[in-house]
Design a protein around this motif. Structure first.
Motif, PDB file in Angstrom:
ATOM      1  N   MET A 199       0.851  -1.231  -0.021  1.00  0.00           N
ATOM      2  CA  MET A 199       0.114   0.009   0.018  1.00  0.00           C
ATOM      3  C   MET A 199       0.703   1.237  -0.015  1.00  0.00           C
ATOM      4  SD  MET A 199      -3.464  -0.508   2.356  1.00  0.00           S
ATOM      5  CE  MET A 199      -2.763  -1.420   3.724  1.00  0.00           C
ATOM      6  N   LEU A 200       1.887   1.414   0.672  1.00  0.00           N
ATOM      7  CA  LEU A 200       2.684   2.495   0.986  1.00  0.00           C
ATOM      8  C   LEU A 200       3.381   2.656  -0.461  1.00  0.00           C
ATOM      9  CD1 LEU A 200       4.133   1.895   4.599  1.00  0.00           C
ATOM     10  CD2 LEU A 200       2.594   3.632   3.930  1.00  0.00           C
ATOM     11  N   ARG A 201       3.985   1.433  -1.144  1.00  0.00           N
ATOM     12  CA  ARG A 201       4.587   1.627  -2.428  1.00  0.00           C
ATOM     13  C   ARG A 201       3.687   2.046  -3.440  1.00  0.00           C
ATOM     14  NH1 ARG A 201       6.552  -3.289  -1.189  1.00  0.00           N
ATOM     15  NH2 ARG A 201       5.510  -4.345  -2.969  1.00  0.00           N
ATOM     16  N   ARG A 202       2.300   1.567  -3.465  1.00  0.00           N
ATOM     17  CA  ARG A 202       1.609   2.130  -4.558  1.00  0.00           C
ATOM     18  C   ARG A 202       1.169   3.546  -4.215  1.00  0.00           C
ATOM     19  NH1 ARG A 202      -2.825  -2.690  -5.362  1.00  0.00           N
ATOM     20  NH2 ARG A 202      -1.208  -4.286  -6.499  1.00  0.00           N
ATOM     21  N   ALA A 203       0.968   3.882  -2.988  1.00  0.00           N
ATOM     22  CA  ALA A 203       0.554   5.367  -2.617  1.00  0.00           C
ATOM     23  C   ALA A 203       1.781   6.211  -3.130  1.00  0.00           C
ATOM     24  CB  ALA A 203       0.404   5.437  -1.247  1.00  0.00           C
ATOM     25  N   THR A 204       3.172   5.965  -2.715  1.00  0.00           N
ATOM     26  CA  THR A 204       4.100   6.701  -3.109  1.00  0.00           C
ATOM     27  C   THR A 204       4.000   6.795  -4.703  1.00  0.00           C
ATOM     28  OG1 THR A 204       5.175   6.210  -1.124  1.00  0.00           O
ATOM     29  CG2 THR A 204       6.669   6.957  -2.762  1.00  0.00           C
ATOM     30  N   ARG A 205       4.129   5.980  -5.261  1.00  0.00           N
ATOM     31  CA  ARG A 205       4.060   5.815  -6.705  1.00  0.00           C
ATOM     32  C   ARG A 205       3.213   6.641  -7.385  1.00  0.00           C
ATOM     33  NH1 ARG A 205       3.196   0.417  -9.809  1.00  0.00           N
ATOM     34  NH2 ARG A 205       0.986   0.676  -8.996  1.00  0.00           N
ATOM     35  N   SER A 206       1.942   6.669  -6.782  1.00  0.00           N
ATOM     36  CA  SER A 206       0.783   7.450  -7.284  1.00  0.00           C
ATOM     37  C   SER A 206       0.958   8.808  -7.182  1.00  0.00           C
ATOM     38  CB  SER A 206      -0.250   7.026  -6.817  1.00  0.00           C
ATOM     39  OG  SER A 206      -0.932   5.694  -6.923  1.00  0.00           O
ATOM     40  N   LEU A 207       1.416   9.307  -5.954  1.00  0.00           N
ATOM     41  CA  LEU A 207       1.654  10.513  -5.606  1.00  0.00           C
ATOM     42  C   LEU A 207       2.912  10.953  -6.359  1.00  0.00           C
ATOM     43  CD1 LEU A 207       1.340  10.639  -1.724  1.00  0.00           C
ATOM     44  CD2 LEU A 207      -0.370  11.662  -3.429  1.00  0.00           C
ATOM     45  N   ALA A 208       3.927  10.246  -6.588  1.00  0.00           N
ATOM     46  CA  ALA A 208       5.066  10.898  -7.382  1.00  0.00           C
ATOM     47  C   ALA A 208       4.801  10.947  -9.011  1.00  0.00           C
ATOM     48  CB  ALA A 208       6.289   9.817  -7.265  1.00  0.00           C
ATOM     49  N   THR A 209       3.746  10.061  -9.362  1.00  0.00           N
ATOM     50  CA  THR A 209       3.213  10.237 -10.768  1.00  0.00           C
ATOM     51  C   THR A 209       2.659  11.477 -11.203  1.00  0.00           C
ATOM     52  OG1 THR A 209       3.584   7.759 -11.138  1.00  0.00           O
ATOM     53  CG2 THR A 209       1.920   9.095 -12.658  1.00  0.00           C
ATOM     54  N   THR A 210       1.624  11.674  -9.981  1.00  0.00           N
ATOM     55  CA  THR A 210       0.937  12.854 -10.033  1.00  0.00           C
ATOM     56  C   THR A 210       1.664  14.165  -9.923  1.00  0.00           C
ATOM     57  OG1 THR A 210      -0.977  11.697  -8.856  1.00  0.00           O
ATOM     58  CG2 THR A 210      -0.996  14.019  -9.172  1.00  0.00           C
ATOM     59  N   ILE A 211       2.696  14.233  -9.115  1.00  0.00           N
ATOM     60  CA  ILE A 211       3.436  15.593  -9.132  1.00  0.00           C
ATOM     61  C   ILE A 211       4.314  15.751 -10.258  1.00  0.00           C
ATOM     62  CG2 ILE A 211       5.530  16.616  -7.800  1.00  0.00           C
ATOM     63  CD1 ILE A 211       4.310  15.038  -5.163  1.00  0.00           C
TER      64      ILE A 211
END
Length: 227
Positions: A199-211
């Protein structure tokens, strides 16, 4: 001004205490839109166990009157559950004082509720009424509508991922050195450390992609700086 509060209530006062023990602390949470009306039937996601084990635990849980399996997402099972008086009475107490249940999930032998009220005084009155009714309530956090924590920073991630990130930040998981291990954090969250890590990896990836999608690339930045 609207007030949001996060509270925990002893599981034995609310629901699913028997299931929680039988399945060794499973992760349970309301469907996102559930809990906002006075209907006592709820859609509950239960994580980390096979259907047969969950169904058997629900059948043996004293707080469950009826249950129907609705969906299998692979990692979680969705059940439509009708609870006895514990969950119903607690929710009705919140609704009677103008409260809205935004989220609810289990962990560490307690239910955690995210609540919203039109005013802080209404929140305080609702908690007093619930305690008078015999519920063991602990306030975790209170913040008003203009708090930065009520912003739209969750874009691109799920509610569960956002909750996991908040828990990680609050417990010092991202500090140097770390103040809590992944295993300890998973125990607080109420899932396996493998599931929490994902969950933490997916959240980090999603936020990084959005930014990164919303801003210039490193090459574009260098080119603009050289102009």
């Amino acid at each position: 001004m609207a007030t949001t509060g996060i509270i925990s209530v002893a599981m034995e006062d609310i629901a699913l205490a028997d299931l929680y023990q039988a399945l060794d602390s499973p992760r349970c949470r309301f469907e996102r839109t559930a809990g906002m009306t006075e209907d006592a039937t709820n859609c509950i996601w239960i994580q980390g166990h096979e259907q047969a084990a969950i169904t058997r635990a629900l059948e043996n849980d004293a707080s469950v009157e009826t249950h129907t399996r609705l969906l299998d997402s692979g990692e979680e099972q969705l059940y439509d559950v009708k609870f006895d008086s514990g969950m119903t009475e607690f929710r009705q107490t919140m609704f009677a004082h103008g409260g809205t249940i935004l989220d609810a999930y289990t962990g560490a032998n307690a239910w955690t509720f995210h609540l919203r009220f039109t005013a802080r005084s209404a929140f305080s009155t609702a908690l007093s009424a619930s305690r008078e009714a015999g519920f063991d309530v602990t306030i975790q956090r209170i913040f008003d509508a203009d708090s930065p924590r009520n912003g739209n920073a969750t874009v691109g991630i799920t509610d569960g991922q956002y909750e996991a990130l908040c828990l990680a930040v609050e417990n010092g998981y991202f500090e140097i050195p770390r103040q809590v291990t992944l295993q300890e954090l998973a125990q607080i969250y109420g899932c396996t450390h493998q599931a929490l890590s994902e969950m933490l990896r997916r959240a980090t990836r999603s936020l990084a992609t959005t930014i990164t999608a919303a801003n210039a690339t490193p090459t574009e930045r260098r080119m603009s700086q050289s102009d």
